[in-house]
Design a protein around this motif. Structure first.
Motif, PDB file in Angstrom:
ATOM      1  N   VAL A  83      -2.264  -6.916  -6.136  1.00 37.81           N
ATOM      2  CA  VAL A  83      -1.895  -6.629  -4.743  1.00 37.81           C
ATOM      3  C   VAL A  83      -3.113  -6.186  -3.944  1.00 37.81           C
ATOM      4  O   VAL A  83      -3.329  -6.630  -2.806  1.00 37.81           O
ATOM      5  N   LEU A  84      -3.933  -5.324  -4.525  1.00 34.83           N
ATOM      6  CA  LEU A  84      -5.132  -4.868  -3.826  1.00 34.83           C
ATOM      7  C   LEU A  84      -6.103  -6.018  -3.563  1.00 34.83           C
ATOM      8  O   LEU A  84      -6.667  -6.125  -2.477  1.00 34.83           O
ATOM      9  N   LEU A  85      -6.308  -6.880  -4.543  1.00 33.74           N
ATOM     10  CA  LEU A  85      -7.196  -8.025  -4.353  1.00 33.74           C
ATOM     11  C   LEU A  85      -6.657  -8.988  -3.295  1.00 33.74           C
ATOM     12  O   LEU A  85      -7.422  -9.535  -2.484  1.00 33.74           O
ATOM     13  N   LEU A  86      -5.351  -9.196  -3.290  1.00 31.46           N
ATOM     14  CA  LEU A  86      -4.754 -10.079  -2.294  1.00 31.46           C
ATOM     15  C   LEU A  86      -4.936  -9.525  -0.884  1.00 31.46           C
ATOM     16  O   LEU A  86      -5.275 -10.267   0.054  1.00 31.46           O
ATOM     17  N   LEU A  87      -4.739  -8.224  -0.727  1.00 27.54           N
ATOM     18  CA  LEU A  87      -4.944  -7.605   0.583  1.00 27.54           C
ATOM     19  C   LEU A  87      -6.412  -7.664   0.994  1.00 27.54           C
ATOM     20  O   LEU A  87      -6.723  -7.863   2.174  1.00 27.54           O
ATOM     21  N   LEU A  88      -7.315  -7.525   0.035  1.00 28.43           N
ATOM     22  CA  LEU A  88      -8.737  -7.611   0.346  1.00 28.43           C
ATOM     23  C   LEU A  88      -9.109  -9.016   0.815  1.00 28.43           C
ATOM     24  O   LEU A  88      -9.867  -9.184   1.787  1.00 28.43           O
ATOM     25  N   PHE A 200       5.433  -4.166  -1.144  1.00 29.17           N
ATOM     26  CA  PHE A 200       5.664  -4.464  -2.560  1.00 29.17           C
ATOM     27  C   PHE A 200       4.869  -3.506  -3.452  1.00 29.17           C
ATOM     28  O   PHE A 200       5.363  -3.025  -4.474  1.00 29.17           O
ATOM     29  N   GLY A 201       3.606  -3.236  -3.073  1.00 27.58           N
ATOM     30  CA  GLY A 201       2.829  -2.257  -3.815  1.00 27.58           C
ATOM     31  C   GLY A 201       3.447  -0.876  -3.767  1.00 27.58           C
ATOM     32  O   GLY A 201       3.397  -0.113  -4.742  1.00 27.58           O
ATOM     33  N   THR A 202       4.069  -0.528  -2.631  1.00 24.78           N
ATOM     34  CA  THR A 202       4.747   0.757  -2.522  1.00 24.78           C
ATOM     35  C   THR A 202       5.930   0.841  -3.468  1.00 24.78           C
ATOM     36  O   THR A 202       6.119   1.841  -4.176  1.00 24.78           O
ATOM     37  N   VAL A 203       6.734  -0.195  -3.495  1.00 28.00           N
ATOM     38  CA  VAL A 203       7.889  -0.212  -4.399  1.00 28.00           C
ATOM     39  C   VAL A 203       7.439  -0.135  -5.850  1.00 28.00           C
ATOM     40  O   VAL A 203       8.037   0.581  -6.669  1.00 28.00           O
ATOM     41  N   TRP A 204       6.370  -0.854  -6.168  1.00 25.00           N
ATOM     42  CA  TRP A 204       5.868  -0.815  -7.543  1.00 25.00           C
ATOM     43  C   TRP A 204       5.360   0.586  -7.909  1.00 25.00           C
ATOM     44  O   TRP A 204       5.554   1.061  -9.027  1.00 25.00           O
ATOM     45  N   GLY A 205       4.708   1.259  -6.973  1.00 30.56           N
ATOM     46  CA  GLY A 205       4.236   2.614  -7.237  1.00 30.56           C
ATOM     47  C   GLY A 205       5.368   3.604  -7.414  1.00 30.56           C
ATOM     48  O   GLY A 205       5.317   4.492  -8.275  1.00 30.56           O
ATOM     49  N   ILE A 206       6.419   3.474  -6.609  1.00 32.76           N
ATOM     50  CA  ILE A 206       7.572   4.368  -6.761  1.00 32.76           C
ATOM     51  C   ILE A 206       8.276   4.108  -8.087  1.00 32.76           C
ATOM     52  O   ILE A 206       8.770   5.039  -8.741  1.00 32.76           O
ATOM     53  N   TYR A 207       8.302   2.869  -8.502  1.00 32.62           N
ATOM     54  CA  TYR A 207       8.880   2.559  -9.808  1.00 32.62           C
ATOM     55  C   TYR A 207       8.134   3.282 -10.925  1.00 32.62           C
ATOM     56  O   TYR A 207       8.734   3.845 -11.841  1.00 32.62           O
ATOM     57  N   GLU A 230      -0.299   6.370  -4.951  1.00 34.31           N
ATOM     58  CA  GLU A 230      -0.596   4.943  -5.057  1.00 34.31           C
ATOM     59  C   GLU A 230       0.301   4.131  -4.137  1.00 34.31           C
ATOM     60  O   GLU A 230      -0.148   3.205  -3.462  1.00 34.31           O
ATOM     61  N   ALA A 231       1.564   4.483  -4.087  1.00 40.48           N
ATOM     62  CA  ALA A 231       2.502   3.760  -3.229  1.00 40.48           C
ATOM     63  C   ALA A 231       2.143   3.914  -1.757  1.00 40.48           C
ATOM     64  O   ALA A 231       2.143   2.939  -0.991  1.00 40.48           O
ATOM     65  N   LEU A 232       1.799   5.120  -1.338  1.00 42.07           N
ATOM     66  CA  LEU A 232       1.466   5.352   0.067  1.00 42.07           C
ATOM     67  C   LEU A 232       0.166   4.648   0.447  1.00 42.07           C
ATOM     68  O   LEU A 232       0.030   4.127   1.552  1.00 42.07           O
TER      69      LEU A 232
END
Length: 282
Positions: A83-88, A200-207, A230-232
């Protein structure tokens, strides 16, 4: 005779006793001030009391943030890193398109001023086209009009010259507009999808936060702070990518409209000149 001898012995013994008493204090004083014992006493006193001139310096404080961006990359799993690479990639692509399109639009504006000065003062359309830059969209339109005027023969003669030249110039202007719009679709896509990628990264972090709570058996702050942070951060990065893309898209679309106004004005004037000029003098 005997009495005198006894009295002399008694006096001698008394003298010896007095002399021995007078000698004891100096011996004790000598033992107390013996230089051999002085260093040991001094060393013991020095070991007990620290030197007064030494000052204790505080140790430098080192703050290690386990919830920063560096810790996020090191502790995140494959999904979060993707997710981070995609956003970058989205962010880099958006800024690249914004800068390149701005330079291209500024170049078209400069070429429009050059066409207004040199093209219309030439003796013919061919001479005017030769004064323009090779990569200029105005030269591309002028050569398209010249080509349409020359190829109006054979079956094409059944088509009205006005309609045929109009179609040639119109097609060239549409190609210029299509080239100006290259990359804008990417900006629109990034602006509309980047917030959802961050979400999506937020949901994954909360999980992961809920999983850590379940494994630990207690909702302590050290088990929750990392995944929630991480989610925030994912949400913030998604918004930081989307906002410049949306603003850049609207700004470039407005500048494209201004550039196309110059292109259409040049095409309409060229159309009138081609129709009013004999075919052999174009």
């Amino acid at each position: 005779m005997l009495r005198s001898i006894r009295s002399n012995l008694t006096a001698s013994l008394a003298t010896l006793v007095i002399a021995s008493g007078a000698l004891v204090p100096p011996l004790a004083h000598a033992q107390a001030t013996d230089p051999a014992s002085t260093p040991a006493v001094t060393a013991q006193a020095a070991a007990v009391s620290p030197p007064a001139t030494a000052e204790a310096k505080p140790a430098p404080e080192t703050i290690d943030n386990p919830y920063g961006l560096e810790a996020l990359w090191k502790t995140s799993d494959g999904v979060a890193k993707t997710v981070l690479l995609l956003l970058l990639i989205m962010s880099m692509g958006s800024w690249y398109i914004i800068v390149v399109k701005f330079i291209e639009q500024a170049k078209i504006t400069r070429q429009a001023r050059l066409a207004g000065k040199s093209f219309w003062t030439s003796g013919s359309v061919r001479q005017g086209a030769d004064t323009l830059e090779k990569e200029s969209p105005f030269r591309f339109i002028a050569e398209a009009g010249i080509e349409a005027n020359k190829k109006h023969s054979g079956l094409l003669e059944h088509v009205d010259l006005n309609s045929w030249v109009t179609m040639g110039i119109q097609r060239s202007m549409e190609r210029v507009q299509s080239r100006l719009q290259d990359g804008l679709a990417f900006l629109a896509t990034v602006g509309s999808t980047a917030p959802f990628v961050g979400l999506f990264g937020t949901v994954w972090g909360i999980y992961h936060a809920l999983t850590a709570i379940g494994v630990a058996g207690q909702a302590s702050i050290d088990k929750v702070a990392g995944p929630v942070g991480e989610a925030l951060i994912m949400t913030a990065i998604g918004l930081a990518v989307a906002v410049p893309a949306v603003l850049g898209y609207n700004w470039l679309v407005r500048r494209n409209k201004s550039a196309m106004e110059d292109v259409r004005a040049f095409g309409n004037d060229l159309h009138s000149v081609l129709l009013s000029t004999p075919r052999g003098k174009v």
